[in-house]
Design a protein around this motif. Sequence first.
Motif, short mmCIF file in Angstrom:
data_model
loop_
_atom_site.label_atom_id
_atom_site.label_comp_id
_atom_site.label_asym_id
_atom_site.label_seq_id
_atom_site.Cartn_x
_atom_site.Cartn_y
_atom_site.Cartn_z
N LEU A 34 -14.98 26.86 -63.12
CA LEU A 34 -15.69 27.42 -63.97
C LEU A 34 -15.74 29.19 -63.67
O LEU A 34 -15.82 30.08 -64.48
CB LEU A 34 -17.24 27.06 -63.68
N ILE A 35 -15.48 29.45 -62.36
CA ILE A 35 -15.43 30.99 -61.98
C ILE A 35 -13.97 31.51 -62.32
O ILE A 35 -13.15 31.08 -61.37
CB ILE A 35 -16.11 31.20 -60.49
N ARG A 36 -13.85 32.37 -62.87
CA ARG A 36 -12.63 33.15 -63.21
C ARG A 36 -12.39 34.47 -62.53
O ARG A 36 -13.51 35.12 -62.56
CB ARG A 36 -12.21 33.28 -64.70
N THR A 37 -11.41 34.76 -62.05
CA THR A 37 -11.04 36.24 -61.47
C THR A 37 -10.16 37.04 -62.38
O THR A 37 -9.21 36.54 -63.13
CB THR A 37 -10.34 35.96 -60.26
N ARG A 38 -10.78 38.24 -62.78
CA ARG A 38 -10.07 39.06 -63.55
C ARG A 38 -9.81 40.25 -62.21
O ARG A 38 -10.15 40.96 -61.97
CB ARG A 38 -10.99 39.93 -64.41
N ARG A 39 -8.58 40.06 -62.03
CA ARG A 39 -8.02 41.02 -60.87
C ARG A 39 -8.03 42.34 -61.27
O ARG A 39 -7.86 42.89 -62.09
CB ARG A 39 -6.47 40.89 -60.53
N GLY A 40 -8.54 42.96 -60.04
CA GLY A 40 -8.93 44.31 -59.96
C GLY A 40 -10.23 44.72 -60.64
O GLY A 40 -10.74 45.89 -60.58
N VAL A 41 -10.70 43.69 -61.31
CA VAL A 41 -12.17 44.05 -62.11
C VAL A 41 -13.32 43.40 -61.39
O VAL A 41 -14.35 43.98 -60.93
CB VAL A 41 -12.11 43.86 -63.48
N GLY A 42 -13.28 41.80 -61.60
CA GLY A 42 -14.37 41.06 -61.20
C GLY A 42 -14.36 39.76 -61.65
O GLY A 42 -13.23 39.09 -61.48
N TYR A 43 -15.50 39.08 -61.63
CA TYR A 43 -15.34 37.56 -61.95
C TYR A 43 -16.12 37.34 -63.11
O TYR A 43 -16.96 38.03 -63.69
CB TYR A 43 -16.04 36.92 -60.81
N ALA A 44 -16.08 36.01 -63.84
CA ALA A 44 -16.71 35.66 -65.12
C ALA A 44 -17.01 34.26 -64.66
O ALA A 44 -15.94 33.36 -64.62
CB ALA A 44 -15.94 36.25 -66.27
N LEU A 45 -18.03 33.76 -65.23
CA LEU A 45 -18.46 32.36 -65.39
C LEU A 45 -17.85 32.00 -66.79
O LEU A 45 -18.92 32.16 -67.66
CB LEU A 45 -19.83 32.07 -64.88
N ARG B 47 -17.14 43.55 -59.03
CA ARG B 47 -17.70 43.51 -58.05
C ARG B 47 -18.84 44.56 -57.58
O ARG B 47 -19.71 44.19 -56.94
CB ARG B 47 -16.30 43.60 -57.13
N ALA B 48 -18.71 45.63 -58.27
CA ALA B 48 -19.60 46.61 -57.81
C ALA B 48 -21.13 46.34 -58.12
O ALA B 48 -22.06 46.54 -57.68
CB ALA B 48 -19.32 47.95 -58.45
N GLU B 49 -21.08 45.75 -59.58
CA GLU B 49 -22.29 45.01 -60.06
C GLU B 49 -22.92 44.22 -59.07
O GLU B 49 -24.33 44.03 -58.98
CB GLU B 49 -21.94 44.69 -61.49
N LEU B 50 -22.01 43.04 -58.45
CA LEU B 50 -22.64 41.91 -57.74
C LEU B 50 -22.89 42.74 -56.50
O LEU B 50 -24.04 42.22 -55.86
CB LEU B 50 -21.40 40.99 -57.58
N MET B 51 -22.33 43.65 -55.81
CA MET B 51 -22.99 44.28 -54.73
C MET B 51 -24.17 44.95 -54.73
O MET B 51 -24.91 44.89 -54.13
CB MET B 51 -21.86 45.25 -54.13
N ARG B 52 -24.41 45.48 -56.23
CA ARG B 52 -25.63 46.17 -56.28
C ARG B 52 -26.98 45.29 -56.65
O ARG B 52 -27.80 45.24 -55.82
CB ARG B 52 -25.46 47.07 -57.51
N ASP B 53 -26.51 44.06 -57.40
CA ASP B 53 -27.69 43.39 -57.94
C ASP B 53 -27.78 42.10 -57.29
O ASP B 53 -28.83 41.64 -57.25
CB ASP B 53 -27.29 42.88 -59.57
N VAL B 54 -27.03 41.49 -56.35
CA VAL B 54 -26.98 40.44 -55.74
C VAL B 54 -27.39 40.80 -54.22
O VAL B 54 -28.31 40.26 -53.50
CB VAL B 54 -25.57 39.56 -55.71
N TRP B 55 -26.47 41.77 -53.77
CA TRP B 55 -26.67 42.37 -52.10
C TRP B 55 -27.65 43.37 -51.99
O TRP B 55 -27.95 43.46 -50.94
CB TRP B 55 -25.35 42.39 -51.56
N GLY B 56 -27.78 44.11 -53.22
CA GLY B 56 -28.84 45.40 -53.05
C GLY B 56 -28.00 46.60 -52.32
O GLY B 56 -28.56 47.34 -51.91
#
Length: 226
Positions: free
Chosen positions: A213-224, A176-185
Motif C-alpha cells: 500500500l505504501i508507495r515511494t516517490r524517490r526524492g519526494v516522499g511516500y503515498a498510501l 519526508r519534511a511533512e512527516l518529520m514535522r507532523d508525526v515527529w514534531g
Amino acid sequence: MSGNQRVLVVDDEAGIRDLMRTALRFHGFDAAVAGTGAEALLEARRHRPDLVLLDVMLPDLDGFEVCRMLRADGDDVPVIFLTARDAPADTVTGLSIGGDDYVTKPFSIEALVARVRAVLRRAAPHPPDEVLRVADVELDSATWTVHRAGTEVDLSPTEFRLLAHLMRNAGRVVSRAELMRDVWGWGEHGNPQVVETYISYLRRKLDPLGPPLIRTRRGVGYALRP
C-alpha cells in the motif's frame, strides 16, 4: 498547558540533572530526577511521568535497556534519549526500540525544551471518534487498534501515528519534511533516515496481509494508495 506535565530527567551527572530540572521547572513543567537506570524504572513505575529524558550512558543499565524494559511493561511514556554518541546507527536503535526523539550532547536548553513540547504535543491523543479506512486497512484512534483484512496489526505508538497521517492523506504524496514535522514534531533539522526506517517497519507489518500500500516517490516522499 504544561503546568501539570511531569518530566523525569535521567542522567548520572548531577550537574546536568540539576540544570535540566531547573530549566524545566522554569518553563512550567513538574520535573523529577534519577541518576541510574534502576532509579529511573522505579520512578517511572511509581509516578507515571508524562515524558522521560533518558541518558543513554548510565552506570548500571544503559538508556536503551531502560526503554526496552518500560515498553515490555506496556508503558508507552514518550522517551527522548540524551547522548554524546551521534552515530546514525545509535539514533535508529534508540527510535526503533520505542524512543520518540534523540538529542545529542551538548545541547541548548531552549532547544531541548522545544523538543519536549513537540513530543508531548504529538503524544496527545487524536479525537476519540476518529476511524480511518483505506482499502482493507482500518485504524481506530479510540482503541488505538489497526486491522488489515480483519487481522489486527500490532503497531508502536510512532508507527500508529505515521500510518494515521498517511491514511488521512491517502492518495497524496507526503514529503519526508511533512512527516518529520507532523508525526515527529521536528523542524528542518530532523533525521530523514528515521522516516525511512519507520516506513520499512510499517511495510513489514502490513504487506504480509495484502498487496503493498505504501508507495515511494524517490526524492519526494511516500503515498498510501490501494
